[in-house]
Scaffold this active site. Structure first.
Site, PDB file in Angstrom:
ATOM      1  N   GLU A   1       0.788  -1.157  -0.068  1.00 22.76           N
ATOM      2  CA  GLU A   1      -0.258  -0.059  -0.129  1.00 22.76           C
ATOM      3  C   GLU A   1       0.856   1.121   0.076  1.00 22.76           C
ATOM      4  O   GLU A   1       0.451   2.301   0.305  1.00 22.76           O
ATOM      5  CB  GLU A   1      -0.981  -0.012   1.228  1.00 22.76           C
TER       6      GLU A   1
ATOM      7  N   TYR B   1     -13.081  19.160  17.891  1.00 24.51           N
ATOM      8  CA  TYR B   1     -11.985  18.665  17.495  1.00 24.51           C
ATOM      9  C   TYR B   1     -11.900  17.779  16.433  1.00 24.51           C
ATOM     10  O   TYR B   1     -10.848  17.889  15.639  1.00 24.51           O
ATOM     11  CB  TYR B   1     -11.400  17.811  18.584  1.00 24.51           C
TER      12      TYR B   1
END
Length: 210
Positions: free
Chosen positions: A73, A119
């Protein structure tokens, strides 16, 4: 950060993620830019048992030049770096709650998770869903490139999150915020909930651009 410190940083953060259940087995991968290229966790490696001396080393073009063989990957990381050169680290996990959200049929593919907390908006912003391709498929690399120029955080369908950051600490912090928000979303999915308003989100994005 010199190469030795970069190696130790990858191993330390990876072990912390493994010990807290954010990854399992040999899933997930981390990369970090260094002078002339980048370091990456090797193929088939566990985040809990990394050897700093055996991390994969790639040149700026993504070619393997030293250490163990890199993950298949690696192209996910190269796509993020190529499209946004300001980033210095990429983290990809198969974290449980983020993967669970990635297989849901009724999410908004343009922005998968609602703005449940300040957040999340500050560290992730918008989270597009990248269509499914088999791991290692070159078509997945092209799909990621199509999003990476506009987003630092992506959710791969039926796979997991990929997050880039200006430092490894920033990328790790953001992907953990994503995982926590995915868990929160699943807990509240069938409850009445109060997400942040469009005005509140706009103000956060103005003050804390991702």
């Amino acid at each position: 950060m010199n190469e030795s410190a970069a190696r130790e940083s990858i191993v330390r953060i990876a072990r912390s993620m493994f010990e807290r259940g954010l990854t399992h087995g040999s899933t997930g991968n981390i990369s970090l830019r260094i002078d002339g290229g980048w370091l990456m966790t090797p193929t088939g490696s566990s985040f809990g048992e990394l050897d700093p001396a055996r991390l994969s080393k790639l040149d700026a073009a993504g070619s393997h030049i030293a250490g163990d063989e890199p993950t298949k990957e690696a192209f996910l990381h190269r796509a993020m770096y190529d499209e946004q050169p300001r980033f210095s680290a990429v983290v990809h996990l198969h974290s449980l709650h983020s993967v669970a959200v990635s297989v849901l049929a009724d999410v908004d593919a343009n922005d998968v998770l609602p703005p449940l907390t300040a957040y999340y908006v500050m560290r992730i912003g918008r989270l597009p869903l990248v269509p499914y391709f088999a791991p290692g498929d070159a078509k997945l690399a092209e799909a990621v490139r199509g999003y990476a120029g506009r987003h630092h955080a992506l959710l791969l369908a039926n796979h997991g999150p990929v997050v880039a950051g200006t430092s490894l600490a920033a990328a790790a912090d953001a992907i953990e915020e994503l995982e926590a928000t995915a868990r929160l979303y699943l807990l509240l999915r069938h409850e009445r909930r109060r997400a942040l308003s469009a005005e509140q989100v706009a103000e956060l994005r103005r003050r804390y651009p991702t």
